[in-house]
Design an enzyme around this catalytic site. Structure first.
Site, PDB file in Angstrom:
ATOM      1  N   ASP A   1       0.843  -1.197   0.000  1.00  0.00           N
ATOM      2  CA  ASP A   1       0.000   0.000   0.000  1.00  0.00           C
ATOM      3  C   ASP A   1       0.880   1.250   0.000  1.00  0.00           C
ATOM      4  O   ASP A   1       1.888   1.319   0.707  1.00  0.00           O
ATOM      5  CB  ASP A   1      -0.932  -0.008   1.227  1.00  0.00           C
ATOM      6  N   ILE A   2       0.478   2.229  -0.778  1.00  0.00           N
ATOM      7  CA  ILE A   2       1.270   3.462  -0.925  1.00  0.00           C
ATOM      8  C   ILE A   2       1.213   4.318   0.347  1.00  0.00           C
ATOM      9  O   ILE A   2       2.103   5.146   0.574  1.00  0.00           O
ATOM     10  CB  ILE A   2       0.769   4.262  -2.151  1.00  0.00           C
TER      11      ILE A   2
ATOM     12  N   ASN B   1     -12.871  -3.193   2.868  1.00  0.00           N
ATOM     13  CA  ASN B   1     -13.770  -2.052   3.025  1.00  0.00           C
ATOM     14  C   ASN B   1     -14.811  -2.093   1.914  1.00  0.00           C
ATOM     15  O   ASN B   1     -14.474  -2.389   0.764  1.00  0.00           O
ATOM     16  CB  ASN B   1     -12.977  -0.746   2.945  1.00  0.00           C
TER      17      ASN B   1
ATOM     18  N   VAL C   1     -11.114   2.763  -3.542  1.00  0.00           N
ATOM     19  CA  VAL C   1     -10.806   2.206  -4.873  1.00  0.00           C
ATOM     20  C   VAL C   1     -11.826   1.107  -5.144  1.00  0.00           C
ATOM     21  O   VAL C   1     -11.925   0.137  -4.370  1.00  0.00           O
ATOM     22  CB  VAL C   1      -9.371   1.649  -4.948  1.00  0.00           C
TER      23      VAL C   1
ATOM     24  N   HIS D   1     -10.564  -5.520  -3.002  1.00  0.00           N
ATOM     25  CA  HIS D   1      -9.216  -5.806  -2.524  1.00  0.00           C
ATOM     26  C   HIS D   1      -9.278  -6.077  -1.035  1.00  0.00           C
ATOM     27  O   HIS D   1     -10.184  -5.597  -0.338  1.00  0.00           O
ATOM     28  CB  HIS D   1      -8.270  -4.642  -2.822  1.00  0.00           C
TER      29      HIS D   1
ATOM     30  N   HIS E   1      -7.050  -5.881   2.492  1.00  0.00           N
ATOM     31  CA  HIS E   1      -5.894  -5.299   3.160  1.00  0.00           C
ATOM     32  C   HIS E   1      -5.305  -6.324   4.124  1.00  0.00           C
ATOM     33  O   HIS E   1      -6.044  -6.950   4.896  1.00  0.00           O
ATOM     34  CB  HIS E   1      -6.297  -4.087   3.999  1.00  0.00           C
TER      35      HIS E   1
HETATM   36  P1  AMP Z   1      -9.756   1.264   0.238  1.00  0.00           P
HETATM   37  O1  AMP Z   1      -9.821   2.588   0.948  1.00  0.00           O
HETATM   38  O2  AMP Z   1     -10.166   0.091   1.071  1.00  0.00           O
HETATM   39  O3  AMP Z   1     -10.486   1.318  -1.084  1.00  0.00           O
HETATM   40  O4  AMP Z   1      -8.216   1.010  -0.053  1.00  0.00           O
HETATM   41  C1  AMP Z   1      -7.545   1.575  -1.121  1.00  0.00           C
HETATM   42  C2  AMP Z   1      -6.088   1.549  -0.768  1.00  0.00           C
HETATM   43  O5  AMP Z   1      -5.341   1.741  -1.968  1.00  0.00           O
HETATM   44  C3  AMP Z   1      -5.656   2.642   0.209  1.00  0.00           C
HETATM   45  O6  AMP Z   1      -5.126   2.042   1.387  1.00  0.00           O
HETATM   46  C4  AMP Z   1      -4.611   3.431  -0.588  1.00  0.00           C
HETATM   47  O7  AMP Z   1      -3.538   3.888   0.219  1.00  0.00           O
HETATM   48  C5  AMP Z   1      -4.164   2.412  -1.613  1.00  0.00           C
HETATM   49  N1  AMP Z   1      -3.611   2.962  -2.831  1.00  0.00           N
HETATM   50  C6  AMP Z   1      -4.148   3.945  -3.610  1.00  0.00           C
HETATM   51  N2  AMP Z   1      -3.353   4.196  -4.662  1.00  0.00           N
HETATM   52  C7  AMP Z   1      -2.286   3.360  -4.555  1.00  0.00           C
HETATM   53  C8  AMP Z   1      -1.107   3.132  -5.336  1.00  0.00           C
HETATM   54  N3  AMP Z   1      -0.852   3.838  -6.455  1.00  0.00           N
HETATM   55  N4  AMP Z   1      -0.238   2.184  -4.923  1.00  0.00           N
HETATM   56  C9  AMP Z   1      -0.476   1.474  -3.803  1.00  0.00           C
HETATM   57  N5  AMP Z   1      -1.564   1.642  -3.025  1.00  0.00           N
HETATM   58  C10 AMP Z   1      -2.456   2.570  -3.388  1.00  0.00           C
END
Ligand code: AMP
Length: 115
Positions: free
Chosen positions: A29-30, A86, A95, A99, A101
């Protein structure tokens, strides 16, 4: 459907991919919320957990088992970890490609507190 995770899968934007097979891929995760924070994403497209059909439980099961396998491989399975999905607004989903976590590497706080 095209999300930032599709771009990561296609290597169009950089990410630290830690696992990939024919069904799913995983990357760091970024914006990590714990010392270990990895996202597991199926290669089949579903925007939210609500969209996974009843007859395809393996879509979700594979994500959880891949996370457990990663925990074992990295050696923190005994210390422990948390897996989270989520869903939609109240769940904090940002997103819209399902996915899972994986959070680990330190004792984690309790969860589910309304904000
Ligand atoms: P959610 O809020 O459950 O939809 O999780 C989306 C996750 O994607 C968040 O924890 C973000 O930090 C992660 N995320 C968004 N863009 C990127 C990226 N380019 N590379 C890695 N993780 C990302």
């Amino acid at each position: 459907m095209s999300t930032i995770f599709h771009k990561i899968q296609r290597r169009e934007i950089p990410a630290e991919i830690v696992y990939e097979d024919e069904h799913l891929f995983a990357f760091k995760d970024i914006a990590p919320q714990a010392p270990v924070h990895v996202l597991f994403v199926p290669k089949q497209d579903f925007a939210t957990l609500n969209d996974v059909p009843d007859n395809q439980p393996e879509i979700v099961g594979r994500l959880a088992l891949a996370a457990a396998k990663y925990a074992k491989a990295q050696g923190f399975d005994e210390d422990g970890y948390r897996i989270v999905m989520n869903c939609n607004g109240d769940g904090g989903q940002t997103v819209f490609q399902i996915h899972l976590h994986l959070l680990a590497g330190a004792p984690l706080g309790r969860f589910g507190t309304p904000v």
